[in-house]
Design a protein around this motif. Structure first.
Motif, PDB file in Angstrom:
ATOM      1  N   GLU A   1       0.832  -1.210   0.000  1.00 53.84           N
ATOM      2  CA  GLU A   1       0.000   0.000   0.000  1.00 53.84           C
ATOM      3  C   GLU A   1       0.868   1.262   0.000  1.00 53.84           C
ATOM      4  O   GLU A   1       1.804   1.391   0.781  1.00 53.84           O
ATOM      5  N   ARG A   2       0.541   2.216  -0.887  1.00 50.10           N
ATOM      6  CA  ARG A   2       1.239   3.496  -0.949  1.00 50.10           C
ATOM      7  C   ARG A   2       0.319   4.654  -0.589  1.00 50.10           C
ATOM      8  O   ARG A   2       0.760   5.650   0.003  1.00 50.10           O
ATOM      9  N   MET A   3      -0.976   4.533  -0.937  1.00 53.21           N
ATOM     10  CA  MET A   3      -1.922   5.614  -0.684  1.00 53.21           C
ATOM     11  C   MET A   3      -3.271   5.035  -0.308  1.00 53.21           C
ATOM     12  O   MET A   3      -3.642   3.962  -0.771  1.00 53.21           O
ATOM     13  N   ARG A   4      -3.967   5.794   0.578  1.00 54.88           N
ATOM     14  CA  ARG A   4      -5.273   5.337   1.035  1.00 54.88           C
ATOM     15  C   ARG A   4      -6.232   6.528   1.093  1.00 54.88           C
ATOM     16  O   ARG A   4      -5.874   7.606   1.573  1.00 54.88           O
ATOM     17  N   ILE A   5      -7.450   6.312   0.627  1.00 58.25           N
ATOM     18  CA  ILE A   5      -8.553   7.268   0.815  1.00 58.25           C
ATOM     19  C   ILE A   5      -9.554   6.573   1.731  1.00 58.25           C
ATOM     20  O   ILE A   5     -10.136   5.551   1.365  1.00 58.25           O
TER      21      ILE A   5
ATOM     22  N   LEU B   1      -5.215  15.628   4.367  1.00 59.15           N
ATOM     23  CA  LEU B   1      -4.099  15.073   3.600  1.00 59.15           C
ATOM     24  C   LEU B   1      -2.977  14.795   4.586  1.00 59.15           C
ATOM     25  O   LEU B   1      -2.492  15.687   5.269  1.00 59.15           O
ATOM     26  N   ASP B   2      -2.558  13.551   4.658  1.00 59.89           N
ATOM     27  CA  ASP B   2      -1.548  13.108   5.632  1.00 59.89           C
ATOM     28  C   ASP B   2      -0.433  12.409   4.864  1.00 59.89           C
ATOM     29  O   ASP B   2      -0.638  11.359   4.267  1.00 59.89           O
ATOM     30  N   VAL B   3       0.763  13.023   4.846  1.00 60.73           N
ATOM     31  CA  VAL B   3       1.893  12.475   4.104  1.00 60.73           C
ATOM     32  C   VAL B   3       2.982  12.078   5.089  1.00 60.73           C
ATOM     33  O   VAL B   3       3.437  12.899   5.880  1.00 60.73           O
TER      34      VAL B   3
ATOM     35  N   GLY C   1      -4.332   9.564   2.742  1.00 60.12           N
ATOM     36  CA  GLY C   1      -3.059   9.286   3.389  1.00 60.12           C
ATOM     37  C   GLY C   1      -2.059   8.737   2.401  1.00 60.12           C
ATOM     38  O   GLY C   1      -2.376   7.828   1.633  1.00 60.12           O
ATOM     39  N   ILE C   2      -0.855   9.299   2.403  1.00 63.67           N
ATOM     40  CA  ILE C   2       0.245   8.781   1.585  1.00 63.67           C
ATOM     41  C   ILE C   2       1.302   8.276   2.544  1.00 63.67           C
ATOM     42  O   ILE C   2       1.896   9.049   3.301  1.00 63.67           O
ATOM     43  N   GLY C   3       1.492   6.983   2.554  1.00 63.06           N
ATOM     44  CA  GLY C   3       2.449   6.377   3.472  1.00 63.06           C
ATOM     45  C   GLY C   3       1.874   6.086   4.839  1.00 63.06           C
ATOM     46  O   GLY C   3       2.601   5.633   5.724  1.00 63.06           O
ATOM     47  N   ALA C   4       0.572   6.348   5.052  1.00 62.45           N
ATOM     48  CA  ALA C   4      -0.025   6.119   6.369  1.00 62.45           C
ATOM     49  C   ALA C   4      -1.539   6.198   6.261  1.00 62.45           C
ATOM     50  O   ALA C   4      -2.089   6.722   5.285  1.00 62.45           O
ATOM     51  N   SER C   5      -2.206   5.640   7.289  1.00 63.68           N
ATOM     52  CA  SER C   5      -3.648   5.855   7.402  1.00 63.68           C
ATOM     53  C   SER C   5      -3.858   7.322   7.787  1.00 63.68           C
ATOM     54  O   SER C   5      -3.261   7.796   8.765  1.00 63.68           O
ATOM     55  N   PRO C   6      -4.652   8.075   7.055  1.00 55.25           N
ATOM     56  CA  PRO C   6      -4.715   9.531   7.252  1.00 55.25           C
ATOM     57  C   PRO C   6      -5.397   9.932   8.556  1.00 55.25           C
ATOM     58  O   PRO C   6      -6.434   9.390   8.929  1.00 55.25           O
TER      59      PRO C   6
END
Length: 335
Positions: free
Chosen positions: A59-63, A79-81, A70-75
């Motif tokens: 997984e790289r991105m999650r909505i 927007l959470d990078v 979230g990019i790199g994490a559960s947001p």
């Protein structure tokens, strides 16, 4: 006809419906798009995954089900990078154009208020300088806000700029020092959060005015003019040091564990003397010529005085010999 990918029918948290996109024979490699159940209410998150060479995709991105990305994490925010390897997380905004001058990227803050919607603030990177061979470009960070007009004003005005040298300009796009504040009456306020008292520094008409815990009165202020005149209690000093007060205006000069000399302007009298238990001398050419003693006696030309308070002692100097030429007691005839 839409393409539908379903799981086995389970509604358990963690159940996925996954679509692999692969360019190799092993379907476990490549990339994937997945819908995953994230809570007992059957909320779903959309996952996007990719792989590194020879490895399975991760997984790289999650909505998530609330729309957070979230990019790199559960947001945890809209927007959470984040990064997983301890390196700095970076977000790059720019232009792919070969023209590097002007605005390269902007972050806008938008309000959808029913009565006054629009862009309320923005931050953008402004590139300045010269392009081409031998040229150089500089980056400036510009902060803008929008004044509310109740009519959907969405044109932010620049309020602050950090230029390429690190100078900060407030009210100016060309700061000349580390902090440069420009306005018709430029001001800087320092507030103590312990008691909410403040100092207000303002500059206008060639005058630096400092007010202590006041915005209008001249009582608690001092003024320095561009000519070097310094005023206390006045905005228009007429001398190098000018003290004004509604009561007695006073200036005191004191030596630690020594004499205190006081200059005082009363309603009908000007006073100079000592406020401590010391003599007061009148000096010319670096020497004391007359002395008012702390008990009221006066001597001129000598530091000596008679033992009786209220006497005047005069001395003359002839051929380096000191002689008393006149002694006069208060109320007595001259002798």
């Amino acid at each position: 006809v839409p393409l539908v990918v379903r799981n086995s029918g389970s509604t358990s948290t963690g159940t996925e419906a996954k679509l692999f996109l692969s360019t190799v024979a092993d379907e476990a490699r490549g990339a994937f798009v997945s819908a995953i159940i994230t809570d007992s209410s059957n909320g779903n998150a959309l996952l996007l995954g990719t792989n590194t060479a020879g490895a399975s995709p991760v997984e790289r991105m999650r909505i998530d089900s609330s729309g957070k990305v979230g990019i790199g994490a559960s947001p945890a925010t809209t927007l959470d990078v984040r990064t997983s390897d301890g390196s700095d997380a970076k977000l790059r905004i720019g232009s792919s154009s070969s023209i590097g001058l002007g605005v390269l990227g902007t972050i806008e803050f938008f309000s959808a208020d029913v009565d006054d919607s629009g862009i309320k603030a923005s931050i953008h990177n402004l590139s300045t300088g010269n392009q081409g061979p031998g040229g150089s470009l500089s980056g400036n960070l510009v902060f803008s806000t929008t004044a509310s007009d109740g009519g959907g004003n969405d044109s932010p005005t620049e309020r602050m700029r950090i230029d390429s040298s690190g100078n900060i300009g407030i009210g100016t796009s060309s700061p000349d020092s580390i902090v440069d504040i420009e306005a018709i009456h430029s001001q800087l306020r320092l507030t103590d959060s312990d008691d909410d008292k403040f100092t207000l520094l303002s500059y206008s008409g060639g005058k630096l005015v400092v007010r202590n815990n006041s915005t209008s009165t001249t009582v608690n202020q001092f003024t320095l003019t561009e000519d070097g005149d310094f005023g206390i209690g006045t905005i228009n000093p007429a001398h190098q040091l000018h003290v004004v007060s509604a009561g007695n205006a006073e200036v005191e000069v004191e030596r630690t564990s020594g004499a205190a000399v006081l200059t005082q302007a009363q309603s009908a009298l000007g006073v100079n003397g000592t406020s401590s238990n010391h003599d007061f001398g009148i000096m010319t050419n670096g020497s004391v010529r007359a002395r008012v003693h702390n008990d009221g006696g006066i001597s001129i030309g000598t530091a000596d005085k008679l033992d009786t308070p209220g006497l005047l002692v005069f001395a003359t100097h002839t051929n380096d010999n000191v002689g008393i030429c006149s002694i006069r007691s208060q109320g007595d005839d001259e002798s």
